[in-house]
Design an enzyme around this catalytic site. Structure first.
Site, PDB file in Angstrom:
ATOM      1  CG  HIS A   1      15.713   3.345  34.151  1.00  0.00           C
ATOM      2  ND1 HIS A   1      15.260   4.368  33.370  1.00  0.00           N
ATOM      3  CD2 HIS A   1      13.986   2.952  34.355  1.00  0.00           C
ATOM      4  CE1 HIS A   1      13.965   4.471  34.013  1.00  0.00           C
ATOM      5  NE2 HIS A   1      12.992   3.771  34.075  1.00  0.00           N
TER       6      HIS A   1
ATOM      7  CB  CYS B   1      17.012  12.724  38.377  1.00  0.00           C
ATOM      8  SG  CYS B   1      17.278  10.484  37.740  1.00  0.00           S
TER       9      CYS B   1
ATOM     10  CE  LYS C   1       0.881  -1.383  13.861  1.00  0.00           C
ATOM     11  NZ  LYS C   1      -0.294  -1.948  13.019  1.00  0.00           N
TER      12      LYS C   1
ATOM     13  CB  CYS D   1      20.584  10.769  39.732  1.00  0.00           C
ATOM     14  SG  CYS D   1      20.548  11.580  37.620  1.00  0.00           S
TER      15      CYS D   1
ATOM     16  CG  ASN E   1       8.625   0.058  28.967  1.00  0.00           C
ATOM     17  OD1 ASN E   1       8.989  -0.945  28.621  1.00  0.00           O
ATOM     18  ND2 ASN E   1       8.136  -0.113  30.319  1.00  0.00           N
TER      19      ASN E   1
ATOM     20  CG  ASN F   1       9.344  -0.008  41.855  1.00  0.00           C
ATOM     21  OD1 ASN F   1       8.604   1.186  42.032  1.00  0.00           O
ATOM     22  ND2 ASN F   1       9.326   0.113  39.532  1.00  0.00           N
ATOM     23  CG  ASP F   2      10.833   3.727  46.023  1.00  0.00           C
ATOM     24  OD1 ASP F   2      11.694   3.044  46.665  1.00  0.00           O
ATOM     25  OD2 ASP F   2      11.641   4.677  44.847  1.00  0.00           O
TER      26      ASP F   2
ATOM     27  CG  HIS G   1      19.117   7.757  35.147  1.00  0.00           C
ATOM     28  ND1 HIS G   1      20.046   8.802  35.829  1.00  0.00           N
ATOM     29  CD2 HIS G   1      19.904   7.289  35.202  1.00  0.00           C
ATOM     30  CE1 HIS G   1      20.425   8.380  36.613  1.00  0.00           C
ATOM     31  NE2 HIS G   1      20.697   7.196  36.257  1.00  0.00           N
TER      32      HIS G   1
ATOM     33  CB  SER H   1       7.913  11.327  31.698  1.00  0.00           C
ATOM     34  OG  SER H   1       8.209  10.718  33.006  1.00  0.00           O
TER      35      SER H   1
ATOM     36  NE  ARG I   1      -1.789  -0.875   3.767  1.00  0.00           N
ATOM     37  CZ  ARG I   1      -3.183  -1.152   5.107  1.00  0.00           C
ATOM     38  NH1 ARG I   1      -4.356  -0.404   4.842  1.00  0.00           N
ATOM     39  NH2 ARG I   1      -2.482  -0.707   5.816  1.00  0.00           N
TER      40      ARG I   1
ATOM     41  N   GLY J   1       6.001   6.094  26.648  1.00  0.00           N
ATOM     42  CA  GLY J   1       5.700   6.302  28.399  1.00  0.00           C
ATOM     43  C   GLY J   1       6.137   6.995  29.757  1.00  0.00           C
TER      44      GLY J   1
ATOM     45  CD  GLN K   1       9.666  -0.492  35.250  1.00  0.00           C
ATOM     46  OE1 GLN K   1       9.397  -1.042  36.268  1.00  0.00           O
ATOM     47  NE2 GLN K   1       9.404   0.633  34.516  1.00  0.00           N
TER      48      GLN K   1
ATOM     49  CG  HIS L   1      20.053  12.249  34.484  1.00  0.00           C
ATOM     50  ND1 HIS L   1      18.902  12.018  34.989  1.00  0.00           N
ATOM     51  CD2 HIS L   1      19.505  13.746  32.790  1.00  0.00           C
ATOM     52  CE1 HIS L   1      17.981  12.621  34.738  1.00  0.00           C
ATOM     53  NE2 HIS L   1      17.719  13.329  33.790  1.00  0.00           N
TER      54      HIS L   1
HETATM   55 ZN   LIG Z   1      19.595  10.809  36.993  1.00  0.00          ZN
END
Ligand SMILES: [Zn+2]
Ligand SMILES: [Zn+2]
Length: 342
Positions: A161, A45, A305, A48, A148, A70-71, A159, A156, A21, A154, A163, A108
């Site tokens: 990292h 951050c 996408k 950091c 991610n 993770n907090d 830095h 923001s 297409r 998603g 998970q 960072h």
């Molecule tokens: Zn940082």
């Protein structure tokens, strides 16, 4: 022109490739925007070194990588154990597990694409340790390590990292991969992913990079335009099984792919990057082959996408790009990061 359905052997589903297409290759467009200049350290951050997080805990003054619980975990040891039974056929259970964060670097303003190969090797050792430590716990049946990257998925905080969700259940995609791999092994005596590698090498058009023991390719059955897999060539059920030389080769392969991704539009390239490893549920996973998948959400600069009718409504992906063309685009990218050539 590519206009056909392709079978995804790991997910057991069809991918509709309708690249007829908009049958024109990407025309060299790049993201025309000033990249914000980020500081190497940011006092507010939460990733950091030396920063006190919302939880009141203070990050180590780390020099390379840093791992912490993770907090705000979505699965945790504190999740309620006593649950009310739901109505009828519905079922529930405690959302137990361990959620962690792994910082790749104290800096960072770096990304995985900009780490030295030696730093990636170091990070991979952390992934090995985490998989072994968490996976050996009785209540942990699977360790999902993922990054991610980018605001479109998603994230923001830039830095660098990833998970870890170590859970009492095996995530759906891994469960499927493990099941079909086990069946393939029983039926053929071969590891399914080895057969995928064999087919990719026979064809050759979608291989992006390879060295002695690692390979990068955009699979025949890619669902996203720039979906890419990085894998050891020899059968390894998890990252923990990689030896020293394999770690270095794998890190080099990762680096090459990530640099090419960023060079594509001369901009940081967003993605979801899961490590697919054998479950740690005590099952027989001799058919499972460790690999990292990249699922980049963009088809073009700033063009997402969208998952819509076919994907969300019907459950099958519709790809309007040709995996062969996209692999060629990536292969053609320089191996030096654009930020180093400015
Ligand atoms: Zn940082
Ligand atoms: Zn996979």
């Amino acid at each position: 022109m590519t206009w056909e359905e392709r079978w995804h052997p790991l997910r057991e589903e069809w991918v509709i490739v309708a690249a007829h297409r908009q049958n024109r290759p990407w025309n060299g467009e790049t993201v025309e925007r000033e990249e914000p200049v980020l500081p190497g350290h940011l006092n507010d951050c939460y990733l950091c070194p030396g920063v006190t997080r919302v939880s009141g805990k203070r990050n180590d003054d780390y020099k390379s990588t840093f791992v912490f619980d993770n907090d705000h975990p979505c699965v945790g040891l504190d999740a309620p154990r006593h649950l009310d039974a739901p109505a009828g056929i519905y079922r529930n259970r405690p959302a137990t597990g361990v959620a962690r964060v792994v910082c790749y670097s104290p800096r960072h303003n770096l990304t995985l694409a900009e780490l030295e190969t030696a730093e990636i090797v170091n990070l991979m050792r952390v992934w090995q340790e985490q998989y072994v430590e968490l996976g050996s716990r009785e209540e942990i049946n699977h360790v999902l390590i993922f990054e991610n990257k980018g605001e479109v998925v998603g994230v923001s905080n830039p830095h660098p990292h990833c998970q870890i969700y170590a859970t009492n259940f095996v995530f759906k995609t891994i469960e499927t991969e493990a099941r079909v791999s086990e069946r393939h092994l029983a039926e053929t005596g071969r590891v399914l992913f080895q057969d995928i590698l064999k087919a990719e090498r026979e064809d050759g058009r979608r291989i992006i990079f390879e060295n002695e023991s690692a390979i990068v390719f955009l699979p025949y059955f890619a669902r996203y335009a720039y979906e890419a897999f990085v894998a050891p060539k020899a059968w390894r059920p998890s990252i923990a099984a990689l030896g020293e030389a394999e770690l270095r080769d794998f890190a080099e392969a990762l680096n090459r792919l990530l640099v090419k991704f960023d060079n594509l539009w001369r901009a940081p390239f967003p993605y979801v990057m899961p490590l697919h490893q054998a479950p740690t549920d005590g099952g027989d996973h001799r058919g499972f082959h460790f690999h990292i998948e990249f699922h980049p959400p963009l088809r073009r600069p700033n063009l997402l996408k969208y998952l819509a009718g076919p994907e969300i409504g019907g459950g099958n992906f519709l790809s309007d790009t040709s995996p062969e063309e996209k692999a060629a685009e990536l292969r053609a990218q320089p191996e030096v990061h654009y930020k180093q050539t400015r």
